[in-house]
Design a protein around this motif. Sequence first.
Motif, PDB file in Angstrom:
ATOM      1  N   TYR A 119       0.848  -1.109   0.031  1.00  0.00           N
ATOM      2  CA  TYR A 119      -0.062  -0.192   0.057  1.00  0.00           C
ATOM      3  C   TYR A 119       0.858   1.256   0.011  1.00  0.00           C
ATOM      4  O   TYR A 119       2.055   1.135   0.549  1.00  0.00           O
ATOM      5  CB  TYR A 119      -0.900   0.038   1.203  1.00  0.00           C
ATOM      6  N   TYR A 120       0.551   2.371  -0.713  1.00  0.00           N
ATOM      7  CA  TYR A 120       1.093   3.425  -0.529  1.00  0.00           C
ATOM      8  C   TYR A 120       0.031   4.764  -0.816  1.00  0.00           C
ATOM      9  O   TYR A 120      -1.052   4.500  -1.156  1.00  0.00           O
ATOM     10  CB  TYR A 120       2.240   3.479  -1.795  1.00  0.00           C
ATOM     11  N   SER A 121       0.647   5.979  -0.339  1.00  0.00           N
ATOM     12  CA  SER A 121      -0.048   6.960  -0.885  1.00  0.00           C
ATOM     13  C   SER A 121       0.434   7.831  -1.904  1.00  0.00           C
ATOM     14  O   SER A 121       1.646   7.923  -1.590  1.00  0.00           O
ATOM     15  CB  SER A 121      -0.254   7.868   0.657  1.00  0.00           C
ATOM     16  N   MET A 163       0.234  11.541  -2.396  1.00  0.00           N
ATOM     17  CA  MET A 163      -0.427  12.780  -1.690  1.00  0.00           C
ATOM     18  C   MET A 163      -0.880  13.771  -2.515  1.00  0.00           C
ATOM     19  O   MET A 163      -1.841  14.402  -2.105  1.00  0.00           O
ATOM     20  CB  MET A 163       0.741  13.476  -0.835  1.00  0.00           C
ATOM     21  N   GLY A 211      -5.796   8.991  -2.996  1.00  0.00           N
ATOM     22  CA  GLY A 211      -5.001   8.896  -1.794  1.00  0.00           C
ATOM     23  C   GLY A 211      -4.445   7.523  -1.546  1.00  0.00           C
ATOM     24  O   GLY A 211      -3.459   7.744  -1.875  1.00  0.00           O
ATOM     25  N   ILE A 212      -4.913   6.367  -1.186  1.00  0.00           N
ATOM     26  CA  ILE A 212      -4.199   5.302  -0.944  1.00  0.00           C
ATOM     27  C   ILE A 212      -4.576   4.203  -2.269  1.00  0.00           C
ATOM     28  O   ILE A 212      -5.603   4.250  -2.473  1.00  0.00           O
ATOM     29  CB  ILE A 212      -4.766   4.353   0.535  1.00  0.00           C
ATOM     30  N   GLN A 220      -7.499  11.334   1.604  1.00  0.00           N
ATOM     31  CA  GLN A 220      -6.200  12.058   0.851  1.00  0.00           C
ATOM     32  C   GLN A 220      -5.342  12.405   1.797  1.00  0.00           C
ATOM     33  O   GLN A 220      -5.270  12.555   2.997  1.00  0.00           O
ATOM     34  CB  GLN A 220      -6.724  13.245   0.144  1.00  0.00           C
ATOM     35  N   ILE A 261      -2.277  11.215   3.231  1.00  0.00           N
ATOM     36  CA  ILE A 261      -1.755  10.485   4.076  1.00  0.00           C
ATOM     37  C   ILE A 261      -0.221  10.185   3.986  1.00  0.00           C
ATOM     38  O   ILE A 261       0.238   9.830   3.015  1.00  0.00           O
ATOM     39  CB  ILE A 261      -2.333   8.932   3.851  1.00  0.00           C
ATOM     40  N   CYS A 289      -3.674   5.609   9.761  1.00  0.00           N
ATOM     41  CA  CYS A 289      -2.995   6.615   8.912  1.00  0.00           C
ATOM     42  C   CYS A 289      -3.104   8.030   9.475  1.00  0.00           C
ATOM     43  O   CYS A 289      -3.689   8.410  10.321  1.00  0.00           O
ATOM     44  CB  CYS A 289      -3.664   6.959   7.530  1.00  0.00           C
ATOM     45  N   GLN A 292      -2.764  11.904   8.949  1.00  0.00           N
ATOM     46  CA  GLN A 292      -3.189  12.928   7.686  1.00  0.00           C
ATOM     47  C   GLN A 292      -2.857  14.384   8.467  1.00  0.00           C
ATOM     48  O   GLN A 292      -3.538  15.146   8.909  1.00  0.00           O
ATOM     49  CB  GLN A 292      -4.821  12.766   7.616  1.00  0.00           C
TER      50      GLN A 292
END
Length: 136
Positions: A63-65, A67, A72-73, A93, A95, A108, A110
Amino acid sequence: MKSLKKLTPLALLLALTISSPAQDLGGDLALHKLLIEGEKWELVVDGLGFADAPCGDDTGNFYYSDMRSKEGIFKVAPDGKITPLFPESARAQSISGAKFGPDGRLYCCQGKQTRVIAMEIPSGKIEVLAEDMRPN
């Protein structure tokens, strides 16, 4: 992704060759522990606006964000398929840090929204755990 001992954030985003434990950078993600000796890192995703919050689950998903993305993810399955997890309306969004908890939820940070959240996958339910703080 067969060159990975286990699916890890750094292993999916960097393009390095680690030839010995002498190149160990220390810490809990010591580089020599991420690859099979002599194998190369594999690029899985590129063209990101600003990647952050890398983490993996116990079934081999990464998993990655992004930005700068409205989704988001994102999840990268072991077969390489990339899927956004939540629509823009989910408020997932920006994260900047993420890790799975023992309850299976994705916790997460934020920073832009000054809060910490817990997300249920795949339902998309988001619980705000803390507000008015600058987590990372």
